[in-house]
Scaffold this active site. Structure first.
Site, PDB file in Angstrom:
ATOM      1  N   ARG A 121       0.758  -1.151   0.134  1.00 53.83           N
ATOM      2  CA  ARG A 121      -0.081  -0.120   0.161  1.00 53.83           C
ATOM      3  C   ARG A 121       0.870   1.224  -0.182  1.00 53.83           C
ATOM      4  NH1 ARG A 121      -4.700  -2.070   4.023  1.00 53.83           N
ATOM      5  NH2 ARG A 121      -5.295  -4.131   2.866  1.00 53.83           N
TER       6      ARG A 121
ATOM      7  N   ARG B  43       1.377   1.147  10.345  1.00 49.74           N
ATOM      8  CA  ARG B  43       1.236   1.512   9.079  1.00 49.74           C
ATOM      9  C   ARG B  43       2.510   1.416   7.964  1.00 49.74           C
ATOM     10  NH1 ARG B  43      -3.299   4.374   7.387  1.00 49.74           N
ATOM     11  NH2 ARG B  43      -3.820   4.828   9.484  1.00 49.74           N
TER      12      ARG B  43
END
Length: 423
Positions: free
Chosen positions: A261, A276
């Site tokens: 991502r 993240r």
RNA sequence: GGAGGCGUCGCCUAGUCCGGUCUAUGGCGCCCGCCUGCUAAGCGGGUUUGGGGCUACAACCCCAUCGAGGGUUCAAAUCCCUCCGCCUCCGCCA
């Protein structure tokens, strides 16, 4: 893609659904107009084409004089057919494009609103009270360092920010979690899959990740290939262009794959640690079933997610995600959020979505029963996203000296190890 | 990476060189019916998918569909181009 018949017969239902997501309903009128234009164009083309076919059939058996005449007529007709065909194609493209931009119709039970309008369904377990135990919890970054489990500095050196190496017990932990997830899935009747993480545009587009979410997707330069953000993508495309016998449903898959991502637009959020990251590994459940069964299957997927978190002895809550935060494909989504002690809040660990027929329409996945064929329903749910699971385990089960107690269910997968010791 | 071969309606298959009742052949499987103590065999019929029209979302009619997309032509499974996939051989490689 939503059901075109719903759009035509119950446009108000679509308008209401748009409103529930906080989106404009203009698209409904544009879609309806495009549908009318499309059908008119189809009619025009088919009339011309039919004429061309019947005249063309006369040519081989016509006398020489008749033939000349026929050829002259069919020649002009051919041009008209071509024109009508192009017009039909354009009208159909326009219609599909608009139709594809309409997100799936949120379930009646889905809370209206945006990101913050979720509804908490339940709390499971109690967040650990470190104050009562008399010590300050360390965050996963520090614990990862003490245990020799997570190497962030070298991750950044080699690959950049939001990258990491899992080393020693960190690497063992990933393999243990993957095996535990796969064992649970197999026990529940899932077929285990190792899925490709590079896919063609069709798969990406079909799962709804090339729309507004395209910014977050890595593309291979000059290759027409994308890196998937979840194995939902290859697993949805797995049965594309197929007709599945309904007697063989549900088809349940547990797929392992790395996930990539870009995290565009999340600058400044979770900049430290492995909450993240640009890449992580994940075991994802993916199910093909019928529309009617999809609702109960969604509950089952949630139950399997909870079972996994329970085995890791984590405190978490389950939320019913609001319509505006569902993404393009889902009608309803449940997130399991685990308590992260040093953040003092719940963070998403797993997520399960019911996409009904939305992805199946785009990817041309149908099922066959007595009455004929129809689109299948697809659902997905995380069993374990490795990095966040590791964060939750380390922080939740840490001991005052920086060692970490291993939840009992996980021990067999770590060779019986019951405590991760500082190195 | 180089050279060659192949892709037909569930499976197998005819057709492709030489474009035109191909409205796609035949077999297997499957479904319906007949026959029949039962079963099998035999006989007859049916059996791609998508879209549109009309409608009861039935029946029926029409259009498209021979891996996908373009092109040539009055007309393409058939000729040309591009792409995708599979197979064989060579090279390279975990």
């Amino acid at each position: 893609m939503i059901d075109p018949r719903i759009l035509r017969d119950e446009p108000d239902r679509v308008r209401a659904a748009q409103a529930k997501r906080g989106l404009s309903a203009d698209v409904v009128d544009r879609a309806l107009a495009a549908d009318t234009a499309r059908r008119t164009a189809i009619l025009a083309f088919e009339a011309k084409r039919g004429e061309q076919k019947s005249l063309g059939a006369l040519i081989p058996k016509a006398s020489p004089e008749e033939k000349q005449d026929l050829l002259a007529r069919t020649k002009t007709l051919a041009a008209e057919v071509k024109e009508a065909e192009a017009a039909r194609g354009a009208a159909e493209d326009e219609w599909t494009e608009i139709l594809k931009s309409i997100p799936n119709l949120a379930d009646e039970a889905t809370p209206p609103g945006g990101e913050d309008d979720f509804v908490v369904l339940e709390h499971v377990g109690t967040p650990r009270d470190f104050a009562a135990e008399g010590f300050e919890p360390r965050d996963h970054i520090e614990l990862g360092q003490i245990l020799g489990a997570i190497d962030l500095e070298r991750g950044a050196k080699v690959s950049g920010s939001r990258f990491y190496f899992l080393t020693g017990v960190g690497a063992q932990l990933e393999l243990a979690l993957v095996n535990m997830a796969m064992d649970q899935a197999r026990g529940a009747g899932f077929t285990q899959v190792i899925a490709p993480s590079l896919v063609r545009p069709r798969a990406m587009e079909g799962t709804g990740f090339l729309g507004q979410a395209a910014d977050d997707v890595y593309r291979i330069e000059g290759e027409d290939l994308y890196l998937v953000g979840t194995s939902e993508v290859p697993m949805a495309a797995y049965h594309s262009d197929e007709i599945l016998d309904e007697a063989t449903l549900p088809k349940r898959y547990a797929a392992f794959s790395p996930c990539f991502r870009k995290e565009a637009g999340s600058h400044g959020k979770d900049t430290k640690g492995i909450i993240r990251v640009h890449w992580f590994d994940k075991v994802e459940m993916f199910v093909y079933t019928t529309l009617e069964e999809s609702y109960a299957e969604h509950e089952r997927l949630l139950a399997w997610e909870k079972e996994f978190l329970d085995k890791l002895e984590l405190a978490y809550r389950v939320i019913d995600v609001a319509a505006g935060d569902l993404g393009l494909s889902a009608i309803r989504k449940f997130d399991c959020e685990a308590w992260i002690p040093t953040q003092g809040k719940y963070r998403e660990l797993t997520s399960t979505s019911n996409c009904t027929e939305f992805q199946a329409r785009r990817l041309d996945i149908r099922s066959r029963a007595e009455g004929g064929t129809r689109p299948a329903a697809t659902l997905n749910g995380t069993l374990t996203a490795i990095t966040r699971t590791i964060v939750a385990i380390l922080e939740t089960h840490q001991l005052p000296d920086g060692s970490v107690r291993v939840p009992e269910a996980l021990r067999p997968y770590l060779g019986g190890l019951d405590v991760l010791e500082p190195v």
